[in-house]
Design an enzyme around this catalytic site. Structure first.
Site, PDB file in Angstrom:
ATOM      1  N   HIS A 199       0.836  -1.203   0.000  1.00  0.00           N
ATOM      2  CA  HIS A 199       0.000   0.000   0.000  1.00  0.00           C
ATOM      3  C   HIS A 199       0.873   1.257   0.000  1.00  0.00           C
ATOM      4  CE1 HIS A 199      -3.745   2.250   1.306  1.00  0.00           C
ATOM      5  NE2 HIS A 199      -2.799   3.115   1.636  1.00  0.00           N
ATOM      6  N   GLU A 200       1.848   1.300   0.911  1.00  0.00           N
ATOM      7  CA  GLU A 200       2.698   2.487   1.029  1.00  0.00           C
ATOM      8  C   GLU A 200       3.623   2.648  -0.168  1.00  0.00           C
ATOM      9  OE1 GLU A 200       2.013   4.691   3.087  1.00  0.00           O
ATOM     10  OE2 GLU A 200       0.647   3.490   4.295  1.00  0.00           O
TER      11      GLU A 200
END
Length: 251
Positions: free
Chosen positions: A46-47
């Site tokens: 996600h990051e």
């Protein structure tokens, strides 16, 4: 200053200032919050999805840090971007690319794990606010042009937007926002799909280290991009040689 004292130092260093900024943004590190291996991987991808989208676009701030260490304000991880200079205005291109960057965390989840998690809630909220402001307040929509559909009252209190249009126009406004967000999300998916090797390698690196700097992130990305460029060059060279052989044969 307090951190410097706790570290038995007499001087404040740059790392103390950066940590102070992060505490304000996301709270203190909470290393006793243990994520499962599956959740850790999802947060990492996600990051890195955010970071890649920022790095691959032209009008975004550079990535300063990526971490998957949970923080006391509830963040399981975050990507920090720092502007290279003070800015007081945002262009339409900058806002569009910011929306793409915000939605790229969810795009990475769906692309790699074929799932959607609650981790993107704040990203979605911020992307919606930007999209609505662009269309309703800043005149950045072809459909509505310079029409001021909303204004912000009590800007320094609650900042609640007040509508200045009919219910019919509100419906059209909502549809325009949904369309903008959908197009931005499709761009997020396309960016990450085209750079899946970088997404996988950087995410695995982040999973092992938990926190990486912007320099480390860009180093890995450039290495992958250079490798791909060399491969494309060699492939083009081979194609030209084959074409030359084919032409000779035909002659």
């Amino acid at each position: 200053a307090l951190r410097a004292v706790r570290m038995n130092r007499k001087l404040v260093l740059q790392e103390d200032l950066m940590e102070a900024v992060e505490v304000i943004i996301a709270g203190k590190e909470k290393k006793d919050r243990i994520l499962s291996e599956k959740e850790k991987r999802i947060v990492a991808y996600h990051e890195v999805g955010h970071a890649l989208a920022a790095a691959l676009q032209k009008n975004t701030d550079p990535v300063q840090k990526i971490t998957i260490v949970p923080r006391t304000m509830g963040a399981l991880g975050y990507t920090m971007q720092m502007p290279e200079e003070e800015k007081y205005l945002m262009s339409k291109d900058e806002m569009m690319e910011e929306i793409v960057t915000l939605l790229s965390g969810r795009a990475a989840e769906e692309l790699i794990f074929n799932t959607k998690t609650t981790g993107a809630s704040n990203d979605i909220e911020r992307a919606n606010e930007l999209a609505r402001s662009m269309i309703a307040q800043y005149g950045m929509s072809d459909e509505f042009g310079m029409a001021a559909l909303e204004s912000v009252q009590n800007r320094y209190l609650d900042g609640t937007p007040v509508s200045h249009c009919s219910d019919e126009t509100k419906t059209k406004l909502d549809n325009a926002i949904v369309k903008l967000l959908k197009e931005s999300y499709e761009k997020s998916m396309s960016l990450l799909r085209d750079n899946s090797e970088a997404l996988n390698k950087i995410s695995e690196f982040l999973i092992n280290k938990e926190t990486i700097t912007g320099e480390e992130f860009m180093k890995i990305l450039r290495e992958i991009q250079n490798t791909e460029t060399v491969s494309e060059t060699e492939s083009t060279k081979d194609d030209k040689e084959n074409d030359a052989k084919n032409n000779s044969f035909e002659e």
